[in-house]
Scaffold this motif. Sequence first.
Motif, PDB file in Angstrom:
ATOM      1  N   GLN A 236       1.077 -23.277  -0.240  1.00  0.00           N
ATOM      2  CA  GLN A 236      -0.190 -22.608   0.001  1.00  0.00           C
ATOM      3  C   GLN A 236      -1.299 -23.309  -0.763  1.00  0.00           C
TER       4      GLN A 236
ATOM      5  N   GLY B 185      -6.749 -18.006   2.333  1.00  0.00           N
ATOM      6  CA  GLY B 185      -6.754 -16.652   2.850  1.00  0.00           C
ATOM      7  C   GLY B 185      -8.023 -15.884   2.628  1.00  0.00           C
TER       8      GLY B 185
ATOM      9  N   SER C   3       4.529 -13.004  -4.321  1.00  0.00           N
ATOM     10  CA  SER C   3       3.804 -12.334  -3.238  1.00  0.00           C
ATOM     11  C   SER C   3       3.970 -13.132  -1.958  1.00  0.00           C
ATOM     12  N   ASP C   4       4.061 -12.437  -0.857  1.00  0.00           N
ATOM     13  CA  ASP C   4       4.200 -13.095   0.443  1.00  0.00           C
ATOM     14  C   ASP C   4       3.570 -12.216   1.509  1.00  0.00           C
ATOM     15  N   ASP C   5       2.686 -12.830   2.327  1.00  0.00           N
ATOM     16  CA  ASP C   5       1.956 -12.065   3.331  1.00  0.00           C
ATOM     17  C   ASP C   5       2.837 -11.621   4.491  1.00  0.00           C
ATOM     18  N   LYS C   6       3.956 -12.306   4.713  1.00  0.00           N
ATOM     19  CA  LYS C   6       4.767 -12.036   5.889  1.00  0.00           C
ATOM     20  C   LYS C   6       6.069 -11.302   5.580  1.00  0.00           C
TER      21      LYS C   6
ATOM     22  N   SER D 286      10.552 -10.653  -2.658  1.00  0.00           N
ATOM     23  CA  SER D 286       9.141 -10.630  -2.257  1.00  0.00           C
ATOM     24  C   SER D 286       8.451  -9.438  -2.913  1.00  0.00           C
TER      25      SER D 286
ATOM     26  N   PRO E 183       2.646  -8.420   0.358  1.00  0.00           N
ATOM     27  CA  PRO E 183       1.334  -9.073   0.346  1.00  0.00           C
ATOM     28  C   PRO E 183       0.645  -8.878  -1.002  1.00  0.00           C
ATOM     29  N   GLU E 184      -0.034  -9.915  -1.467  1.00  0.00           N
ATOM     30  CA  GLU E 184      -0.766  -9.815  -2.726  1.00  0.00           C
ATOM     31  C   GLU E 184      -1.910  -8.823  -2.571  1.00  0.00           C
ATOM     32  N   THR E 185      -2.045  -7.923  -3.526  1.00  0.00           N
ATOM     33  CA  THR E 185      -3.111  -6.921  -3.462  1.00  0.00           C
ATOM     34  C   THR E 185      -4.057  -7.082  -4.637  1.00  0.00           C
TER      35      THR E 185
ATOM     36  N   ARG F 127      -5.036  -5.455   0.216  1.00  0.00           N
ATOM     37  CA  ARG F 127      -4.376  -6.727   0.496  1.00  0.00           C
ATOM     38  C   ARG F 127      -5.353  -7.883   0.318  1.00  0.00           C
ATOM     39  N   LYS F 128      -4.891  -8.945  -0.327  1.00  0.00           N
ATOM     40  CA  LYS F 128      -5.743 -10.109  -0.574  1.00  0.00           C
ATOM     41  C   LYS F 128      -6.344 -10.599   0.737  1.00  0.00           C
TER      42      LYS F 128
END
Length: 642
Positions: A214, A219, A403-406, A434, A437-439, A492-493
């Motif tokens: 990443q 994002g 953290s992982d968005d998926k 996991s 999602p990063e918040t 969520r980020k």
Amino acid sequence: MDTTLTDPLVGQVLDGRYRVESRIARGGMASVYLALDVRLDRTVALKVMHRSLAEDPQFVRRFIGEAKSVASLSHPNIVQVFDQGADGAHVYLSMEYVPGRTLRDVLRQRGRLPAREALEIVIPALAALGAAHQAGLVHRDVKPENVLLTDDGRVKVVDFGLARAVEASNQTKTGMMIGTIGYMSPEQVTTGTADARSDVYATGIMLFELLTGQQPYGGETPMSIAYRHVHETVPPPSSLVPDIPPSIDALVTAATDKDPARRPADATAMLVAAVEAHRTMPRPGQTGAHATLPPDGRAGADRPATGAHPVPGLPEPTGRTMIQPLPDLATEGSRRRGRRRSGAVWFISVLALVMVAGIAFSGWWFSQGRYTTVPDLTNKNIKVARQEALKAGFAVKIGQGRSDDKVAKDVVLDTQPGAGAEALKGSELTLIPSLGPETIPVPKVEGLSKDDAAAKIAEVGLTVGRVSKTASDTVPRDQVIRTSPMVGKRVRKGGSVDIVVSAGLIMPDVSQMMRDQAEKFLRDKGFNVQIDETADDTPPGTVIAQDPSGGSEVVAGAVVHLTVSKGPDQGWHWPWETDPSQAQPDFVNVPDVRFKDLRDAVHELQAAGFKVKTRRLVGTRRVIEENPTGQQPRGTTITVWH
């Protein structure tokens, strides 16, 4: 849909020379086609600029000049430019055709790469950039999309000079640079200038992405990403992938320094540092004191395997030829030749026996089930994965989550060692869960201007969603009243935050309120209250008028004139006291509904036999004041403020 059938260029011959066979790719500035150079009978890649650029004379002039400069470069890691030209509305470059895929394709398919492999891609890219820098050329648009990996394993850099030609055009820059904002150096963001150190910065960002999967500031909105490039320090890759060596952390940190003067001077200087970091990395399968590269500095993966394995108890081969002195006497040589031959045969026999024993021992070791294959536990719940790992004979450790968005929270992202690896039974297997999602918590922006609030929201990695306005009697015009979600709520980020902005300070309506209540309320709000009394048929002390009137826009600290009733000149009386024809009604105690929910208060007053009128004072759902109070005739209208 097949673009070959819909693209009008396919099948045409440009400039009487290049027959367009098919479209390979389409980007923001150009489309790339597979074409045949009919003069030289060779396959080429034809990059045709989009019409909006081709119609700009300033772009075309700069494009031709840059193409000539790039064509002079000759380097095995640079896609060679053969020719440039124009055919009507089509401005094009004829380039070396490189079968393969872009580095972006690799990242999409595989995610982050092992540190050694990432360096082995970046090093030839740096060699290409270094050659360009030595020739006085700056790429200006280094990113994974412009690095090609050929089918035979070579690395090629493409699109030298194209970004500079676009920057010199009359085209609007907004949108043109969106795709590359994640790799732009601070000086490109703030001044628009770029030199060799800007390419170094972009390469450092690209290496960070290869190592972690990443971008450091991905994002988010382009504005917030650009802001962070200028004001923040790129974190070390090991903060996301803990097993990355310190030497590579140092390489990325140096390349992405905000100050260009503290970066490597050009790509060649960064290349030297990258090669040194690669040299000190352990070869696959080696750790500790044996973690060195071969003497020629190449990675172990680049050297042919010999197929030999060390045998326990025997010294490892030194790689040197051992030279022994010859005997002085020929007769002694004749006499001992037979003994040496028999000794050599004996030694070889013993060595063969030892090797056979070693192989047999290895076979026994594996056949007894001492080793097992690491199961694929990714995408499984962490508790389920732990039970499966224990059942397979591993000691399980839960590692630091990422953290992982998926991938949902508490689902396994990865294991160490990875799935399919051979490991001793009973050895430790680390599960990486996991975190979802990063918040990010919504920052406090109440009281800020709309623009300042938007900047603060973008700074933490969120975006501004819907902006609405509402009247306020406490917050000045164009300042933020509140956010949705509220302050501190985690989002969520990259998510959006709605903000409500004040339409201005609105004068509260205190008419019909008792003087003491109205005066205290307005003074608490910061208004300067002045009282005028006048005779009126309303009960004494009732506010019968105000200036400015309720609902008008005012400034903080404004003077408010209240006109208060002092009763009629002859004294105030109930109507039936002066008119005998009117019957005296029943008197009922007015319920005290202050601080109660507005709906409940209205129901309670109506149940007691009163009419109710509501007035907005501060916009809460609770009653602030009511009037009249005490005993009142049934059917009297009670005003409540909320």
